[in-house]
Design an enzyme around this catalytic site. Structure first.
Site, PDB file in Angstrom:
ATOM      1  CG  ASN A 123       2.994  12.050   2.419  1.00  0.00           C
ATOM      2  OD1 ASN A 123       3.050  13.265   2.309  1.00  0.00           O
ATOM      3  ND2 ASN A 123       1.871  11.373   2.284  1.00  0.00           N
ATOM      4  CD  GLU A 140      -3.148  16.221  11.373  1.00  0.00           C
ATOM      5  OE1 GLU A 140      -2.212  16.575  10.640  1.00  0.00           O
ATOM      6  OE2 GLU A 140      -4.301  16.046  10.963  1.00  0.00           O
ATOM      7  CB  SER A 192      -1.382  16.094   6.951  1.00  0.00           C
ATOM      8  OG  SER A 192      -2.772  16.271   7.041  1.00  0.00           O
ATOM      9  CG  ASP A 234      -2.031  11.640  13.389  1.00  0.00           C
ATOM     10  OD1 ASP A 234      -0.889  11.438  12.928  1.00  0.00           O
ATOM     11  OD2 ASP A 234      -3.078  11.335  12.790  1.00  0.00           O
ATOM     12  CE  LYS A 279       1.038  10.237   5.529  1.00  0.00           C
ATOM     13  NZ  LYS A 279      -0.118  10.567   6.334  1.00  0.00           N
TER      14      LYS A 279
HETATM   15  C1  PLP Z   1      -1.414   9.992   6.455  1.00  0.00           C
HETATM   16  C2  PLP Z   1      -2.034  10.307   7.755  1.00  0.00           C
HETATM   17  C3  PLP Z   1      -2.734   9.330   8.478  1.00  0.00           C
HETATM   18  C4  PLP Z   1      -3.032   7.976   7.905  1.00  0.00           C
HETATM   19  O1  PLP Z   1      -1.914   7.165   7.792  1.00  0.00           O
HETATM   20  P1  PLP Z   1      -1.919   5.962   6.725  1.00  0.00           P
HETATM   21  O2  PLP Z   1      -0.822   5.081   7.174  1.00  0.00           O
HETATM   22  O3  PLP Z   1      -1.686   6.586   5.398  1.00  0.00           O
HETATM   23  O4  PLP Z   1      -3.257   5.308   6.812  1.00  0.00           O
HETATM   24  C5  PLP Z   1      -3.216   9.659   9.725  1.00  0.00           C
HETATM   25  N1  PLP Z   1      -3.028  10.893  10.230  1.00  0.00           N
HETATM   26  C6  PLP Z   1      -2.388  11.846   9.559  1.00  0.00           C
HETATM   27  C7  PLP Z   1      -2.206  13.191  10.170  1.00  0.00           C
HETATM   28  C8  PLP Z   1      -1.867  11.593   8.293  1.00  0.00           C
HETATM   29  O5  PLP Z   1      -1.246  12.556   7.614  1.00  0.00           O
END
Ligand code: PLP
Length: 389
Positions: A45, A174, A178, A203, A237
């Site tokens: 990522n 989101e 993801s 998110d 990411k």
């Molecule tokens: C990766 C991810 C998370 C978690 O983030 P980390 O920093 O890896 O704990 C939360 N929400 C989504 C949609 C993600 O893709």
């Protein structure tokens, strides 16, 4: 008596659902080394190559020299150092909001945020494809949780009409999904929120640094006002470091640092990581060419793979999931690609719904044309051999 878990692991193996750790012997880059062998990396990522960028590394190294390694305490005790404060200011400016609050990881950001926003008297409506951390957070909140069909505004509307009046409502989604790489219909969701006095929580883990003209995220992509929503994201990411954040009003920050348990009862992020994240955010804002290259690479690979006849999701991002349905085929294809020098892991249930196992590729701005050509050729050969295309 101690359980030995042997049967459980055997059952997972039989279902082609056993997962195992692979030890990486190289930094996050466009190539990855396992057992002394180098592969083209299609599973990170690290969209903008910032996880291993010299300026970001330098910021971390200098911060270690100045601040040491551990923060020593929780943020509210004595763990908030200058780099933490600076990062929160940088995030607020970048996300164009009043304030930001950082957490240890993106996962714990969700665990802290959602239960602080709503309790057992409330109603949460969450997209079916929400990340596990969001679903766990919703459960932890003890509010009634209803899940709407993925990106289905009509279904969401039906659920909203059924609700009891005067109940606080959160709509949780989101920005960029993801596992599918598609976008939430944020303008429609926001309209529904206004009609039903609900709060929209986004998110934007995969949108930050990637979406929008200035890489501010999915909100910018849709031209929405960041002050109309509550957004969280991760620093792990595109930002290439580690940690998570909530971006919103100064009052939200004040309230969360007083109530979010996943913020209060944990040691502050190491200061060097905060300093590195600030450096990465500066690069994201000052080097738009990185994002342009990311999208160019993404379009090249997307066009080539769909041209070969692979079935991709409705992705609108640098996440390119190739659906092969069965977990067994996904594993076999991933192994065949591995043998050809490409690292493209299989994503299987429960991460994705049954019968939708996939190879999930992520593109970076740093992939070369030559690397992408190698990937396409390997997909063409293995796809033919395994009758996926
Ligand atoms: C990766 C991810 C998370 C978690 O983030 P980390 O920093 O890896 O704990 C939360 N929400 C989504 C949609 C993600 O893709």
């Amino acid at each position: 008596m101690l359980r030995d878990f042997k049967q459980e692991i055997k059952d997972l193996e039989t279902l082609h659902l056993r997962r195992q750790l692979r030890i990486v012997e190289s930094p996050s880059d466009t190539t990855i080394t396992f057992e002394g062998r180098r592969f083209i990396a299609m599973a990170s990522n690290n969209y903008l190559g910032l996880a291993n960028h010299p300026t970001v590394k330098r910021a971390a190294i200098e911060a270690i020299e100045q601040w040491g390694v551990g923060a020593g305490a929780a943020r509210l005790i004595s763990g908030t150092m200058t780099p933490h404060d600076q990062l929160e200011q940088d995030l607020a400016q970048y996300k164009q909001v009043e304030a930001a609050l950082t957490f240890g990881t993106g996962y714990t950001t969700n665990l802290g945020l959602i239960p602080a926003l709503i309790d057992r008297n409330g109603l949460i409506l969450a997209d079916r494809y929400c990340h596990a951390s969001l679903i766990e957070a919703c459960r932890l909140a003890k509010a009634t949780l209803r899940v709407f069909h993925h990106n289905d505004v009509e279904h969401l509307q039906t659920l909203l009409k059924k609700r009891e009046k005067a109940r606080p409502i959160l709509i949780v989604t989101e920005g960029v999904f993801s596992m599918d790489g598609d976008l939430a219909p944020l303008p429609d969701l926001l309209t529904l929120c206004r009609q039903h006095e609900a709060t929209l929580v986004i998110d934007d883990a995969h949108g930050t640094g990637v979406m929008g003209k200035n890489g501010r995220g999915t909100i910018e992509h849709f031209g929405l006002n960041p002050r109309d929503v509550i957004q969280m994201g991760t620093l792990s990411k595109a930002i290439g470091t580690g940690g998570g954040y909530v971006a919103g009003t100064a009052a939200l920050k004040d309230y969360l640092l007083n109530t979010a348990k996943a913020f209060i009862y944990t040691t502050a992020q190491p200061p060097a990581i905060a300093a590195a994240a600030s450096a990465a955010i500066r690069i994201i804002q000052h080097e738009p060419a990185r994002r342009e290259k990311l999208w160019k690479n993404r379009d090249t690979l997307h066009t080539a793979l769909t041209g070969l006849g692979f079935q991709l999701t409705e992705t609108q991002s640098p996440i390119l999931p190739i659906i092969v349905k069965s977990s067994e085929t996904a594993l076999k294809m991933s192994q065949a690609l591995y043998d050809a020098g490409i690292y493209a892991p299989a994503i299987r249930p429960p991460t994705v719904p049954k019968n939708s196992s996939r190879l999930r590729l992520t593109v970076s701005s740093e992939h070369t044309e030559e690397q992408l050509e190698t990937v396409v050729t390997a997909f063409w050969k293995t796809g033919k051999k395994m009758a996926v295309i």
